[in-house]
Design a protein around this motif. Structure first.
Motif, PDB file in Angstrom:
ATOM      1  N   ALA A  54     -43.606  31.356 -87.415  1.00  0.00           N
ATOM      2  CA  ALA A  54     -43.170  30.049 -86.910  1.00  0.00           C
ATOM      3  C   ALA A  54     -43.017  30.080 -85.390  1.00  0.00           C
ATOM      4  N   ASP A  55     -43.178  28.929 -84.776  1.00  0.00           N
ATOM      5  CA  ASP A  55     -42.970  28.761 -83.341  1.00  0.00           C
ATOM      6  C   ASP A  55     -41.494  28.420 -83.137  1.00  0.00           C
ATOM      7  N   TYR A  56     -40.691  29.424 -82.814  1.00  0.00           N
ATOM      8  CA  TYR A  56     -39.252  29.247 -82.710  1.00  0.00           C
ATOM      9  C   TYR A  56     -38.844  28.332 -81.566  1.00  0.00           C
ATOM     10  N   SER A  57     -39.579  28.354 -80.478  1.00  0.00           N
ATOM     11  CA  SER A  57     -39.264  27.454 -79.368  1.00  0.00           C
ATOM     12  C   SER A  57     -39.389  26.010 -79.830  1.00  0.00           C
ATOM     13  N   CYS A  58     -40.397  25.746 -80.602  1.00  0.00           N
ATOM     14  CA  CYS A  58     -40.611  24.409 -81.152  1.00  0.00           C
ATOM     15  C   CYS A  58     -39.496  24.066 -82.143  1.00  0.00           C
ATOM     16  N   LEU A  59     -39.197  24.984 -83.051  1.00  0.00           N
ATOM     17  CA  LEU A  59     -38.163  24.733 -84.055  1.00  0.00           C
ATOM     18  C   LEU A  59     -36.799  24.487 -83.413  1.00  0.00           C
ATOM     19  N   CYS A  60     -36.526  25.168 -82.318  1.00  0.00           N
ATOM     20  CA  CYS A  60     -35.240  24.991 -81.635  1.00  0.00           C
ATOM     21  C   CYS A  60     -35.065  23.561 -81.134  1.00  0.00           C
TER      22      CYS A  60
END
Length: 101
Positions: free
Chosen positions: A62-68
């Motif tokens: 997953a793209d954690y920066s996006c999820l944040c």
């Protein structure tokens, strides 16, 4: 560490809720609708379960920066997502290097 978990799980839950609302298969933050749905039972307010092996595998890419970006969304409660459970998902999946939101 707790804040990064909360942010990640909140975002995942929000994304799953949004995808459940739509019946269109899309990719959000590097996860498909089916991948997000795989994690939803682990972060649901009603009768949560342990995350599945597939859920944990999906979180790894997953793209954690996006999820944040979803961590403060009011939609979580609306869709029955428990932010505390969402925050604990990386730990339950034994992801020691999950980014902080």
């Amino acid at each position: 560490m707790a804040s990064k978990k909360v942010g990640l799980m909140v975002m995942i839950v929000v994304v799953m809720a949004i995808l459940a609302e739509r019946s269109v298969a899309i990719d959000i933050c590097g996860m498909t609708q089916s991948e997000l749905n795989e994690c939803k039972p682990a972060v649901s307010k009603e009768n949560p379960t342990d995350p599945s092996t597939l859920c944990c595998d999906y979180l790894k890419h997953a793209d954690y920066s996006c999820l944040c970006g979803y961590k403060n969304s009011p939609l979580l409660g609306y869709y029955g997502i428990d932010p505390a459970l969402a925050a604990g998902l990386p730990s339950k999946c034994k992801m020691p290097n999950a980014p902080t939101c």
